[in-house]
Design an enzyme around this catalytic site. Structure first.
Site, PDB file in Angstrom:
ATOM      1  N   HIS A  10      40.544  45.313  27.988  1.00  0.00           N
ATOM      2  CA  HIS A  10      40.697  45.187  29.439  1.00  0.00           C
ATOM      3  C   HIS A  10      41.289  43.821  29.808  1.00  0.00           C
ATOM      4  O   HIS A  10      42.231  43.727  30.598  1.00  0.00           O
ATOM      5  CB  HIS A  10      39.359  45.369  30.159  1.00  0.00           C
ATOM      6  CG  HIS A  10      39.406  44.912  31.583  1.00  0.00           C
ATOM      7  ND1 HIS A  10      39.949  45.673  32.592  1.00  0.00           N
ATOM      8  CD2 HIS A  10      39.037  43.734  32.160  1.00  0.00           C
ATOM      9  CE1 HIS A  10      39.898  44.990  33.728  1.00  0.00           C
ATOM     10  NE2 HIS A  10      39.354  43.811  33.495  1.00  0.00           N
TER      11      HIS A  10
ATOM     12  N   HIS B  61      44.940  42.045  32.356  1.00  0.00           N
ATOM     13  CA  HIS B  61      45.147  40.827  33.148  1.00  0.00           C
ATOM     14  C   HIS B  61      46.288  39.933  32.684  1.00  0.00           C
ATOM     15  O   HIS B  61      46.898  39.245  33.503  1.00  0.00           O
ATOM     16  CB  HIS B  61      43.868  39.968  33.140  1.00  0.00           C
ATOM     17  CG  HIS B  61      42.750  40.526  33.965  1.00  0.00           C
ATOM     18  ND1 HIS B  61      42.721  40.441  35.336  1.00  0.00           N
ATOM     19  CD2 HIS B  61      41.605  41.167  33.613  1.00  0.00           C
ATOM     20  CE1 HIS B  61      41.606  40.999  35.797  1.00  0.00           C
ATOM     21  NE2 HIS B  61      40.912  41.454  34.765  1.00  0.00           N
TER      22      HIS B  61
ATOM     23  N   GLU C 163      41.741  43.402  40.468  1.00  0.00           N
ATOM     24  CA  GLU C 163      41.252  44.498  39.616  1.00  0.00           C
ATOM     25  C   GLU C 163      41.810  45.869  40.002  1.00  0.00           C
ATOM     26  O   GLU C 163      42.146  46.659  39.133  1.00  0.00           O
ATOM     27  CB  GLU C 163      39.716  44.544  39.620  1.00  0.00           C
ATOM     28  CG  GLU C 163      39.038  43.359  38.949  1.00  0.00           C
ATOM     29  CD  GLU C 163      39.244  43.284  37.435  1.00  0.00           C
ATOM     30  OE1 GLU C 163      39.820  44.214  36.837  1.00  0.00           O
ATOM     31  OE2 GLU C 163      38.841  42.252  36.852  1.00  0.00           O
TER      32      GLU C 163
ATOM     33  N   SER D  91      44.206  49.117  32.787  1.00  0.00           N
ATOM     34  CA  SER D  91      43.568  49.235  31.478  1.00  0.00           C
ATOM     35  C   SER D  91      42.774  50.530  31.346  1.00  0.00           C
ATOM     36  O   SER D  91      42.115  50.741  30.339  1.00  0.00           O
ATOM     37  CB  SER D  91      42.660  48.025  31.224  1.00  0.00           C
ATOM     38  OG  SER D  91      41.624  47.973  32.192  1.00  0.00           O
TER      39      SER D  91
HETATM   40 CO    CO Z   1      39.063  42.346  34.923  1.00  0.00          CO
END
Ligand code: CO
Ligand code: PHE
Length: 300
Positions: A148, A153, A194, A217
């Site tokens: 993730h 990110h 997010e 993700s």
């Molecule tokens: Co995150």
């Protein structure tokens, strides 16, 4: 050099966000290797062949889904993560990332508390959990793992505008902490960094696209967020997002949409101090609410 707070005791303590009954994952002692700023060496020797295989499979499946669902900036930057067939060494990523935008990836043992988290971001250091989910958690894991954090990110940290936004968020987080407004700011983080969507207008393929790491993700939520008729999609309004509660264990019922990273940067540049006051006075909204004042991109 550590910019984090002084940590008393043997080793830094873990942090848990959201409402969870389970203890936090991750080893926060690591034989004394966790520093006061919560960073630690990436424990590369600890990865098993199965761990590398989990990363390889997740990367392969997720990268095959991106066309038409992920924003161009993300698709363009993803190859800069490097190796796809094993968990990358963070130093290998930093060899490209630091020259590009001055950001660095640093290893942490799991979720970390707000102040050290914001301090790292304000110093252009992105904390990445170094462990990976177990094979039986392949489809879903609540807490962030190395897949993730890296896949979701890090590619956008190669984008100069997004990179500056993340640093500003870190500095803003330290201010929010002083003002007792971390929860409000955390909601904005949730609905942008997010779970943000972007209405992509230029380029060869316009349309709704994902830029949030939680979406990018997740194979299920990537398709859901961009193509499902179920969720509401509202134009991002910072106050509105800060008033909206969120769920950490299901697909989002509302997504907030930006037009560009420049717009996100501009919307979040003003001093939030008076905004936090307004949020405090305003009514909280449930994640499925649509109000008359909302700018609806698509109603679910
Ligand atoms: Co995150
Ligand atoms: N401008 C915000 C403040 O004054 C800080 C911030 C920047 C927050 C970018 C989020 C994202 O508090």
């Amino acid at each position: 050099m550590t910019q984090g707070p002084t940590v008393t005791g043997e080793s830094p303590s873990p942090a848990v966000y959201g409402q969870s009954d389970r203890p936090p994952r991750g080893d926060y002692s690591r034989g004394g290797e966790v520093r006061a700023d919560y960073t630690c060496p990436q424990d590369y020797a600890a990865y098993t062949a199965s761990d590398h295989e989990t990363y390889r499979r997740l990367y392969e499946r997720q990268s095959a889904l991106l066309t038409g669902l992920a924003c161009d900036e993300f698709i363009d930057a993803l190859p800069l993560l490097g190796v796809k067939d094993r968990i990358p060494r963070f130093e290998e990523i930093n060899d490209r990332l630091f020259p590009a935008t001055g950001w660095q990836v640093v290893a942490v043992p799991g979720l970390i508390p707000e102040v050290p988290f914001f301090t790292l971001l304000a110093n252009r250091k992105f904390p990445v959990t170094d462990w990976i989910r177990k094979p039986e958690e392949y489809e879903y894991i609540v807490e962030p793992d190395v897949f993730h954090d890296l896949f979701g990110h890090v590619p956008l940290l190669f984008n100069p505008v997004f990179a500056d936004h993340m640093q500003a968020y870190g500095a803003g987080g330290l201010k929010a902490h002083r003002l007792g407004a971390c929860e409000q700011l955390a909601r904005l983080y949730w609905y942008t960094i997010e779970f943000g969507l972007m209405q992509q207008t230029d380029g060869a393929n316009p349309g709704l696209r994902a830029y949030g790491a939680g979406i990018l993700s997740s194979s299920g939520e990537l398709v859901h967020a961009v193509t499902s008729d179920a969720p509401h999609r509202l134009a991002l309004d910072v106050l509105r997002a800060m008033r909206t509660r969120y769920k950490i264990d299901s697909y989002q019922q509302t997504y907030f949409v930006i037009n560009s990273f420049k717009q996100l940067f501009d919307l979040t540049t003003p001093d939030f101090t008076p905004l936090y006051e307004q949020v405090r006075k305003a009514e909280e909204l449930t994640p499925d609410t649509v109000q008359a004042a909302d700018v609806v991109v698509k109603r679910g």
